[in-house]
Write an enzyme that holds these catalytic residues in place. Structure first.
Site, PDB file in Angstrom:
ATOM      1  N   TYR A  53       0.821  -1.208   0.000  1.00  0.00           N
ATOM      2  CA  TYR A  53       0.000   0.000   0.000  1.00  0.00           C
ATOM      3  C   TYR A  53       0.859   1.264   0.000  1.00  0.00           C
ATOM      4  O   TYR A  53       1.785   1.414   0.797  1.00  0.00           O
ATOM      5  CB  TYR A  53      -0.938   0.032   1.202  1.00  0.00           C
ATOM      6  CG  TYR A  53      -1.719   1.328   1.285  1.00  0.00           C
ATOM      7  CD1 TYR A  53      -2.738   1.599   0.380  1.00  0.00           C
ATOM      8  CD2 TYR A  53      -1.394   2.302   2.228  1.00  0.00           C
ATOM      9  CE1 TYR A  53      -3.437   2.790   0.417  1.00  0.00           C
ATOM     10  CE2 TYR A  53      -2.087   3.505   2.272  1.00  0.00           C
ATOM     11  CZ  TYR A  53      -3.100   3.745   1.364  1.00  0.00           C
ATOM     12  OH  TYR A  53      -3.778   4.924   1.387  1.00  0.00           O
ATOM     13  N   HIS A  83      -4.110  16.210  -4.078  1.00  0.00           N
ATOM     14  CA  HIS A  83      -4.466  16.401  -2.681  1.00  0.00           C
ATOM     15  C   HIS A  83      -4.294  17.848  -2.211  1.00  0.00           C
ATOM     16  O   HIS A  83      -4.680  18.176  -1.085  1.00  0.00           O
ATOM     17  CB  HIS A  83      -3.646  15.467  -1.781  1.00  0.00           C
ATOM     18  CG  HIS A  83      -4.126  14.046  -1.795  1.00  0.00           C
ATOM     19  ND1 HIS A  83      -4.300  13.331  -2.952  1.00  0.00           N
ATOM     20  CD2 HIS A  83      -4.481  13.199  -0.787  1.00  0.00           C
ATOM     21  CE1 HIS A  83      -4.727  12.116  -2.662  1.00  0.00           C
ATOM     22  NE2 HIS A  83      -4.859  12.015  -1.351  1.00  0.00           N
ATOM     23  N   ASN A 195       0.955  12.255   4.721  1.00  0.00           N
ATOM     24  CA  ASN A 195       0.261  11.464   5.723  1.00  0.00           C
ATOM     25  C   ASN A 195       0.907  11.754   7.068  1.00  0.00           C
ATOM     26  O   ASN A 195       2.081  11.477   7.270  1.00  0.00           O
ATOM     27  CB  ASN A 195       0.394   9.973   5.378  1.00  0.00           C
ATOM     28  CG  ASN A 195      -0.841   9.200   5.771  1.00  0.00           C
ATOM     29  OD1 ASN A 195      -1.390   9.438   6.831  1.00  0.00           O
ATOM     30  ND2 ASN A 195      -1.258   8.284   4.913  1.00  0.00           N
ATOM     31  N   TYR A 280     -16.294  35.790  43.700  1.00  0.00           N
ATOM     32  CA  TYR A 280     -15.521  34.637  43.253  1.00  0.00           C
ATOM     33  C   TYR A 280     -14.444  35.001  42.230  1.00  0.00           C
ATOM     34  O   TYR A 280     -13.390  34.372  42.174  1.00  0.00           O
ATOM     35  CB  TYR A 280     -16.447  33.594  42.627  1.00  0.00           C
ATOM     36  CG  TYR A 280     -17.378  32.895  43.595  1.00  0.00           C
ATOM     37  CD1 TYR A 280     -17.361  33.159  44.952  1.00  0.00           C
ATOM     38  CD2 TYR A 280     -18.283  31.948  43.123  1.00  0.00           C
ATOM     39  CE1 TYR A 280     -18.220  32.526  45.821  1.00  0.00           C
ATOM     40  CE2 TYR A 280     -19.155  31.289  43.992  1.00  0.00           C
ATOM     41  CZ  TYR A 280     -19.116  31.587  45.335  1.00  0.00           C
ATOM     42  OH  TYR A 280     -19.960  30.957  46.199  1.00  0.00           O
ATOM     43  N   ARG A 283     -11.685  35.974  44.493  1.00  0.00           N
ATOM     44  CA  ARG A 283     -11.313  35.018  45.522  1.00  0.00           C
ATOM     45  C   ARG A 283     -10.885  33.659  44.964  1.00  0.00           C
ATOM     46  O   ARG A 283     -10.009  32.988  45.517  1.00  0.00           O
ATOM     47  CB  ARG A 283     -12.509  34.832  46.470  1.00  0.00           C
ATOM     48  CG  ARG A 283     -12.148  34.081  47.715  1.00  0.00           C
ATOM     49  CD  ARG A 283     -13.323  33.640  48.563  1.00  0.00           C
ATOM     50  NE  ARG A 283     -14.593  34.289  48.325  1.00  0.00           N
ATOM     51  CZ  ARG A 283     -15.753  33.720  48.654  1.00  0.00           C
ATOM     52  NH1 ARG A 283     -15.787  32.523  49.194  1.00  0.00           N
ATOM     53  NH2 ARG A 283     -16.886  34.352  48.419  1.00  0.00           N
ATOM     54  N   PHE A 329      -2.025   8.144  11.777  1.00  0.00           N
ATOM     55  CA  PHE A 329      -2.435   9.428  11.207  1.00  0.00           C
ATOM     56  C   PHE A 329      -3.701   9.986  11.856  1.00  0.00           C
ATOM     57  O   PHE A 329      -4.080  11.125  11.624  1.00  0.00           O
ATOM     58  CB  PHE A 329      -2.680   9.287   9.700  1.00  0.00           C
ATOM     59  CG  PHE A 329      -3.594   8.135   9.360  1.00  0.00           C
ATOM     60  CD1 PHE A 329      -4.940   8.161   9.664  1.00  0.00           C
ATOM     61  CD2 PHE A 329      -3.075   7.000   8.750  1.00  0.00           C
ATOM     62  CE1 PHE A 329      -5.770   7.086   9.372  1.00  0.00           C
ATOM     63  CE2 PHE A 329      -3.903   5.927   8.451  1.00  0.00           C
ATOM     64  CZ  PHE A 329      -5.254   5.967   8.759  1.00  0.00           C
ATOM     65  N   GLU A 414     -12.571   5.845   5.103  1.00  0.00           N
ATOM     66  CA  GLU A 414     -12.113   6.631   6.257  1.00  0.00           C
ATOM     67  C   GLU A 414     -13.361   7.079   7.012  1.00  0.00           C
ATOM     68  O   GLU A 414     -13.847   8.203   6.859  1.00  0.00           O
ATOM     69  CB  GLU A 414     -11.261   7.799   5.760  1.00  0.00           C
ATOM     70  CG  GLU A 414     -10.009   7.288   5.043  1.00  0.00           C
ATOM     71  CD  GLU A 414      -9.407   8.270   4.054  1.00  0.00           C
ATOM     72  OE1 GLU A 414      -9.865   9.435   4.018  1.00  0.00           O
ATOM     73  OE2 GLU A 414      -8.481   7.880   3.335  1.00  0.00           O
TER      74      GLU A 414
END
Length: 510
Positions: A53, A83, A195, A280, A283, A329, A414
């Site tokens: 792959y 991409h 990646n 508050y 404090r 990834f 994915e």
């Protein structure tokens, strides 16, 4: 000075230094043996001819498509071009430096199958100040930060734009000017480059380093407000915090004690003050800001691990020749870290906004209404507080966790993603919102101190007061207020506390 990068051993100090300013880097020579072994393992896999792959197959759902050896270089180049689909504003040079630094460190660990040439080219880009033009939007934080890292890689190919000394120019021209040859990607190299979680991590580190400055400024402004409102320092007593045991709270209370120590304003109302307890927002500062400290410490640990991690896919293990597809990834650790950091940034601003509201309310603070001598004719800090309230409210929406969302991509291959890139990217806007709020509080608290003159605050807080007053005068009558707020905001973002005050926070970054 040249920063020596030891893969897997980047420190927060190094990352913070790179974020602060550009300086030359050099990869530890010892790293090259691992890089070469990893590249040789890829060559052996290609020579063997079996499908692997990302090396000789397509990507994602196209993983079953076998690619002929003569098209492997084309495969990797096409991967980058297809991409590079990012959009939105370009990431800042500060953040891009962190992207390059963490990507160099990851590839140089020797599990990604790239040649030394690839790492050396990234180092050369960094040292030449050639910052790839990376759009900030377009990643879902799983299968790596594919789109933004593809834009990073374009610069190595001499494609697209880069930024040099703040100016956009074509990558090809910048490479030629610097004497850097565009690379031709070999098997696995394009995938290794895009990646990974480096963009999400860099954006989160950017948010972390801004949060550190907000923490410091928020504690200083809170201490100044305490004095301006003639509040009590009794709630900072170490015994109170010891019996609870929260480490951040204990540390925060110690810093507050040092910030207010020796205040003549405090001494002036030790006797005869009928108030039993402060609101508050005064404090409970150690409890809130101490919790923020703990979040920052936890986020620092997570992001430092991720900055040194190998997060591409598949991974090469040269000793055995194994190539293993996994899921490093997936940026869920970064997403969770960014989401919790968003809470901290929002709370720093939320607490500061409440103190501004206290200071302008004469019934609570004992100061003139809206911190101006002639209220009515003058509105003083009335609408400055409205701005602070608007930004605090906006941060509440931005603080909604991004990591609980997921949209499947790549035809459901994915099918669960982290949304870490957005989780980290929104920290920049939140930090700027909080910097404005804290800046307004600094202005309001200094105004309150002025009304107590000739009494003085503590030595630490007088340093802060004088630094502010050197840039912004007392608010005597209404004037164009926005420039004052912008100056105070910049002081917060730039970490402009006095050197003496800054030293109080040094242990937090050891």
């Amino acid at each position: 000075m040249t920063m020596i990068l030891k893969p897997g051993a980047l420190s927060l100090h190094q990352l913070r230094s790179a974020w602060n300013a550009h300086q030359p880097i050099q990869l530890d020579p010892a790293a090259y043996a691992d890089i070469k072994a990893s590249a040789a393992a890829v060559d052996a896999i290609v020579a063997k001819g079996g499908p692997a792959y990302g090396i000789n197959t397509g990507f994602g759902l196209l993983a079953k498509t076998r690619i002929p050896d003569e098209k492997l270089e084309e495969l990797q180049r096409n991967l980058i071009l297809s991409h590079a689909v990012g959009t939105g504003d370009l990431m800042t040079d500060q953040t891009v430096r962190l992207v390059l630094l963490t990507k160099i460190g990851s590839l140089a660990r020797g599990f990604s199958g790239v040649r030394p040439l690839i790492v050396d080219t990234l180092v050369a880009l960094y040292n030449a100040g050639i910052m790839p033009a990376i759009p900030a939007k377009g990643s879902v934080g799983a299968s790596g930060d594919l789109a933004p890292l593809a834009h990073m890689t374009l610069a190595m190919l001499g494609v697209g734009d880069v930024r040099v000394e703040g100016r956009l120019m074509p990558a090809a021209a910048a490479l030629k000017q610097a004497g850097i040859e565009p690379v031709v990607l070999a098997a696995k190299e394009g995938l290794a480059l895009i990646n990974g979680t480096q963009v999400s991590t860099a954006l989160a580190l950017h948010g972390l380093f801004m949060a550190e400055r907000l923490l410091e400024a928020g504690m200083v402004s809170g201490a100044l407000s305490l004095d301006a409102a003639k509040g009590s320092d009794a709630p900072f007593d170490s015994r109170v915090h010891a019996v609870r045991g929260q480490p951040g709270q204990i540390a925060a209370a110690g810093i507050y004690r040092q910030l207010v120590a020796g205040s003549a304003i405090r001494a002036s109302h030790l006797v005869g003050d009928e108030r039993v307890q402060d609101p508050y927002s005064l404090r409970c500062q150690p409890q809130v800001m101490g919790a923020v400290m703990d979040i920052i410490a936890n986020v620092s640990r997570t992001l430092l691990i991720e900055a040194n991690a190998v997060t591409d896919n598949p991974l090469i293990f040269p000793e055995t020749g194994d190539i293993i597809s996994g899921g490093n990834f997936h940026a869920e650790p970064v997403a969770f870290a960014a989401d919790t950091l968003a809470l901290a940034i929002a709370e720093i601003g939320g607490l500061a906004e409440r103190r501004i509201a206290l200071l302008i309310d004469a019934t609570l603070s004992g100061l003139p209404p809206f911190l101006v001598r002639e209220p009515g004719v003058n509105s003083g800090f009335m609408i400055a507080h409205v701005t602070a309230a608007a930004l605090a409210s906006e941060n509440k929406s931005l603080a909604h966790p991004a990591s609980v969302d997921s949209l499947p991509t790549s035809a459901n291959q994915e099918d669960h993603v982290s949304m870490a890139t957005f989780a980290a990217r929104r920290l920049h806007e939140m930090a700027h919102n909080t910097a404005v709020i804290v800046g307004i509080e600094l202005l309001a608290a200094a105004q309150g101190i002025d009304f107590h003159r000739p009494l003085t605050s503590s030595a630490h807080l007088e340093h802060v007061y004088n630094a502010l007053r050197a840039k912004v005068p007392f608010f005597d009558v209404d004037r164009h207020f926005a420039p004052d707020i912008e100056i105070a905001k910049r002081m917060v973002l730039d970490g402009e506390l006095s050197a003496e005050c800054k030293g109080l926070f040094a242990p937090l970054y050891a």
